[in-house]
Design a protein around this motif. Sequence first.
Motif, PDB file in Angstrom:
ATOM      1  N   VAL A 108       0.998  -1.370  -0.643  1.00  0.00           N
ATOM      2  CA  VAL A 108       0.401  -0.081  -0.106  1.00  0.00           C
ATOM      3  C   VAL A 108       0.898   1.395   0.228  1.00  0.00           C
ATOM      4  O   VAL A 108       0.805   2.460  -0.206  1.00  0.00           O
ATOM      5  CB  VAL A 108      -1.015   0.001   0.656  1.00  0.00           C
ATOM      6  CG1 VAL A 108      -1.310   1.250   1.904  1.00  0.00           C
ATOM      7  CG2 VAL A 108      -2.385  -0.708   0.961  1.00  0.00           C
ATOM      8  N   GLU A 109       1.784   1.696   0.909  1.00  0.00           N
ATOM      9  CA  GLU A 109       2.643   2.199   1.275  1.00  0.00           C
ATOM     10  C   GLU A 109       3.114   2.892  -0.304  1.00  0.00           C
ATOM     11  O   GLU A 109       3.480   3.720  -1.020  1.00  0.00           O
ATOM     12  CB  GLU A 109       3.940   2.186   2.164  1.00  0.00           C
ATOM     13  CG  GLU A 109       4.985   2.931   2.002  1.00  0.00           C
ATOM     14  CD  GLU A 109       5.968   2.611   3.371  1.00  0.00           C
ATOM     15  OE1 GLU A 109       6.834   3.172   3.348  1.00  0.00           O
ATOM     16  OE2 GLU A 109       5.063   2.295   4.594  1.00  0.00           O
ATOM     17  N   ALA A 110       3.752   1.242  -0.963  1.00  0.00           N
ATOM     18  CA  ALA A 110       4.598   2.283  -2.716  1.00  0.00           C
ATOM     19  C   ALA A 110       3.557   2.242  -3.301  1.00  0.00           C
ATOM     20  O   ALA A 110       4.482   2.996  -4.257  1.00  0.00           O
ATOM     21  CB  ALA A 110       5.439   0.282  -2.374  1.00  0.00           C
ATOM     22  N   LEU A 111       2.116   1.379  -3.643  1.00  0.00           N
ATOM     23  CA  LEU A 111       1.887   1.883  -4.369  1.00  0.00           C
ATOM     24  C   LEU A 111       1.275   3.588  -4.163  1.00  0.00           C
ATOM     25  O   LEU A 111       1.453   4.125  -5.812  1.00  0.00           O
ATOM     26  CB  LEU A 111       0.065   0.987  -4.293  1.00  0.00           C
ATOM     27  CG  LEU A 111       0.052   0.302  -4.770  1.00  0.00           C
ATOM     28  CD1 LEU A 111      -0.937  -0.986  -4.483  1.00  0.00           C
ATOM     29  CD2 LEU A 111       0.105  -0.083  -6.061  1.00  0.00           C
ATOM     30  N   TYR A 112       0.722   4.041  -3.087  1.00  0.00           N
ATOM     31  CA  TYR A 112       0.610   5.115  -3.449  1.00  0.00           C
ATOM     32  C   TYR A 112       1.759   6.325  -3.276  1.00  0.00           C
ATOM     33  O   TYR A 112       1.595   7.900  -3.949  1.00  0.00           O
ATOM     34  CB  TYR A 112      -0.379   5.577  -1.704  1.00  0.00           C
ATOM     35  CG  TYR A 112      -1.325   5.207  -1.587  1.00  0.00           C
ATOM     36  CD1 TYR A 112      -2.131   5.697  -1.906  1.00  0.00           C
ATOM     37  CD2 TYR A 112      -1.617   4.102  -0.824  1.00  0.00           C
ATOM     38  CE1 TYR A 112      -3.766   6.277  -1.601  1.00  0.00           C
ATOM     39  CE2 TYR A 112      -3.118   4.391  -0.402  1.00  0.00           C
ATOM     40  CZ  TYR A 112      -4.065   4.418  -0.714  1.00  0.00           C
ATOM     41  OH  TYR A 112      -5.351   4.641  -1.059  1.00  0.00           O
ATOM     42  N   LYS A 113       3.114   5.366  -2.948  1.00  0.00           N
ATOM     43  CA  LYS A 113       3.642   6.617  -3.116  1.00  0.00           C
ATOM     44  C   LYS A 113       4.626   6.489  -4.952  1.00  0.00           C
ATOM     45  O   LYS A 113       5.230   7.366  -5.693  1.00  0.00           O
ATOM     46  CB  LYS A 113       5.567   5.465  -2.684  1.00  0.00           C
ATOM     47  CG  LYS A 113       6.032   7.447  -2.704  1.00  0.00           C
ATOM     48  CD  LYS A 113       8.177   6.116  -1.368  1.00  0.00           C
ATOM     49  CE  LYS A 113       8.842   6.872  -1.952  1.00  0.00           C
ATOM     50  NZ  LYS A 113      10.005   6.290  -1.162  1.00  0.00           N
ATOM     51  N   PHE A 122      -7.529  -3.097  -2.432  1.00  0.00           N
ATOM     52  CA  PHE A 122      -7.850  -4.932  -3.824  1.00  0.00           C
ATOM     53  C   PHE A 122      -6.960  -5.457  -4.330  1.00  0.00           C
ATOM     54  O   PHE A 122      -6.019  -6.533  -4.277  1.00  0.00           O
ATOM     55  CB  PHE A 122      -8.629  -4.567  -4.242  1.00  0.00           C
ATOM     56  CG  PHE A 122      -9.471  -6.002  -4.802  1.00  0.00           C
ATOM     57  CD1 PHE A 122      -9.852  -6.551  -4.814  1.00  0.00           C
ATOM     58  CD2 PHE A 122      -8.244  -6.555  -6.065  1.00  0.00           C
ATOM     59  CE1 PHE A 122     -10.391  -8.413  -5.021  1.00  0.00           C
ATOM     60  CE2 PHE A 122      -8.884  -7.607  -6.666  1.00  0.00           C
ATOM     61  CZ  PHE A 122      -9.860  -8.612  -6.695  1.00  0.00           C
ATOM     62  N   VAL A 123      -6.128  -4.296  -4.135  1.00  0.00           N
ATOM     63  CA  VAL A 123      -4.894  -4.934  -5.709  1.00  0.00           C
ATOM     64  C   VAL A 123      -4.007  -4.708  -4.656  1.00  0.00           C
ATOM     65  O   VAL A 123      -2.784  -6.488  -4.759  1.00  0.00           O
ATOM     66  CB  VAL A 123      -4.343  -4.039  -6.983  1.00  0.00           C
ATOM     67  CG1 VAL A 123      -2.541  -4.301  -6.866  1.00  0.00           C
ATOM     68  CG2 VAL A 123      -5.420  -3.354  -6.927  1.00  0.00           C
ATOM     69  N   ALA A 124      -3.436  -4.658  -3.789  1.00  0.00           N
ATOM     70  CA  ALA A 124      -2.228  -4.881  -2.685  1.00  0.00           C
ATOM     71  C   ALA A 124      -2.386  -5.747  -1.640  1.00  0.00           C
ATOM     72  O   ALA A 124      -1.983  -6.894  -2.090  1.00  0.00           O
ATOM     73  CB  ALA A 124      -2.287  -3.184  -1.401  1.00  0.00           C
ATOM     74  N   GLY A 125      -4.306  -5.737  -1.382  1.00  0.00           N
ATOM     75  CA  GLY A 125      -4.033  -7.763  -0.863  1.00  0.00           C
ATOM     76  C   GLY A 125      -3.821  -8.503  -1.532  1.00  0.00           C
ATOM     77  O   GLY A 125      -3.801  -9.135  -1.261  1.00  0.00           O
ATOM     78  N   TYR A 126      -3.871  -8.475  -3.558  1.00  0.00           N
ATOM     79  CA  TYR A 126      -3.654  -9.403  -4.169  1.00  0.00           C
ATOM     80  C   TYR A 126      -2.091 -10.240  -4.261  1.00  0.00           C
ATOM     81  O   TYR A 126      -1.728 -11.270  -4.118  1.00  0.00           O
ATOM     82  CB  TYR A 126      -4.169  -9.393  -5.267  1.00  0.00           C
ATOM     83  CG  TYR A 126      -5.242 -10.383  -5.942  1.00  0.00           C
ATOM     84  CD1 TYR A 126      -6.405 -10.892  -6.197  1.00  0.00           C
ATOM     85  CD2 TYR A 126      -3.555 -11.652  -6.532  1.00  0.00           C
ATOM     86  CE1 TYR A 126      -6.711 -12.653  -6.679  1.00  0.00           C
ATOM     87  CE2 TYR A 126      -4.372 -12.690  -7.522  1.00  0.00           C
ATOM     88  CZ  TYR A 126      -5.495 -13.223  -7.676  1.00  0.00           C
ATOM     89  OH  TYR A 126      -5.851 -13.956  -8.032  1.00  0.00           O
ATOM     90  N   ILE A 127      -1.302  -8.683  -4.281  1.00  0.00           N
ATOM     91  CA  ILE A 127       0.016  -9.062  -4.806  1.00  0.00           C
ATOM     92  C   ILE A 127       0.549  -9.843  -3.013  1.00  0.00           C
ATOM     93  O   ILE A 127       1.305 -10.597  -3.351  1.00  0.00           O
ATOM     94  CB  ILE A 127       0.436  -7.726  -4.195  1.00  0.00           C
ATOM     95  CG1 ILE A 127       0.467  -7.468  -5.969  1.00  0.00           C
ATOM     96  CG2 ILE A 127       2.556  -7.484  -4.519  1.00  0.00           C
ATOM     97  CD1 ILE A 127       0.520  -6.190  -6.316  1.00  0.00           C
TER      98      ILE A 127
END
Length: 389
Positions: A278-283, A303-308
């Motif tokens: 989540v931290e990386a996606l927002y960054k 959802f995306v972070a959860g699947y990864i």
Amino acid sequence: MLTGICSVNARSLGLYEPPVEGKRRRHLRTALKTLLFGKMYPTTLTQLARANPFSAPLFTLQQVEEPKPSPKINGQSNRRLAAAAVADSDVSCEFGSMKYYALCGFGGILSCGITHTAVVPLDLVKCRLQVDPGKYKSIFNGFSITVKEDGVRGLAKGWAPTFIGYSMQGLCKFGFYEVFKILYSDLLGEENTYLWRTSLYLAASASAEFFADIALAPMEACKVRIQTQPGYANTLRECAPKMYAEEGLWAFYKGVVPLWMRQIPYTMMKFACFERTVEALYKFVVPKPRSECTKGEQLVVTFVAGYIAGVFCAIVSHPADSVVSVLNKEKGSTAVQVLKRLGPKGVWKGLIARIIMIGTLTALQWFIYDSVKVYFRLPRPLPLRCPSH
């Protein structure tokens, strides 16, 4: 006139001295003038009025304001109260309060209970692949054989212990994760919490899963017995009394150690990988800060972070999952015996089915859990940042 007043008040205060010459007299007179007519604290004026009520000077009591400490909630500074999905003034409870923990636990019940029950058919085939690879060659072959032997309803075997067991596990997993995360963060301090945040996620999730597996173990044993031993029992009401009569209470908890071996690494990966993803996606991916994203956009990121995170979870925990499935099927076996018999290759049977199942499962769990937080307007702190920035 002034000298007379000063003399009277000086006597009443016990400050009067016989007349002296020069600077000493002027200093005394100046001090008394300041005392009677200058700016002074209300407590001093009150004492003066009580001492000599007939010649007390006129005064006005003023409130002295003291500096207010920065607001803290349950020992935590307000830096952690920034809600992402809702405004601070619109949150339904305090961050770290008992209501907060209870609603997080309720979110865990929904996220784990619903999702695990929804994938029971896939879980059934996965377990049969693990315990009888000679009969069930692949996922599609497993589905085909199961439908031929038991009909379509046979794919739902074990749904009741799955729903009950994983609901209890979700309550402990998500509820205690929030408890331990805040507890360990307070022990580390603000700066160390940021610097050691990955270790914090790992420690908090491992601590929570330890208790969650104790709650899950009895229902997991019943589920595996129903799914992997055709003819043993078709429902939880048949299975639980039969297991107790044959092996006693130990039948429900003999798999708790391999369950810890499977679930603790799984949960550590699930929470730590999710938080950092989540931290990386927002960054790096999302073009705007989380605080500016809508609720829907935030849930998509969740959802995306959860699947990864789910893909990594499946890989890490699969060998122990194979041991648990075989152990709960057989009587009198130990985890070490099962591990030796399966061998390095056997413990990876059914991995593809587990990746599909756990990836989808983890993504849906985080999506439901985050949706519960949004619905109940819980404080949702922003990702941790270095205190110096």
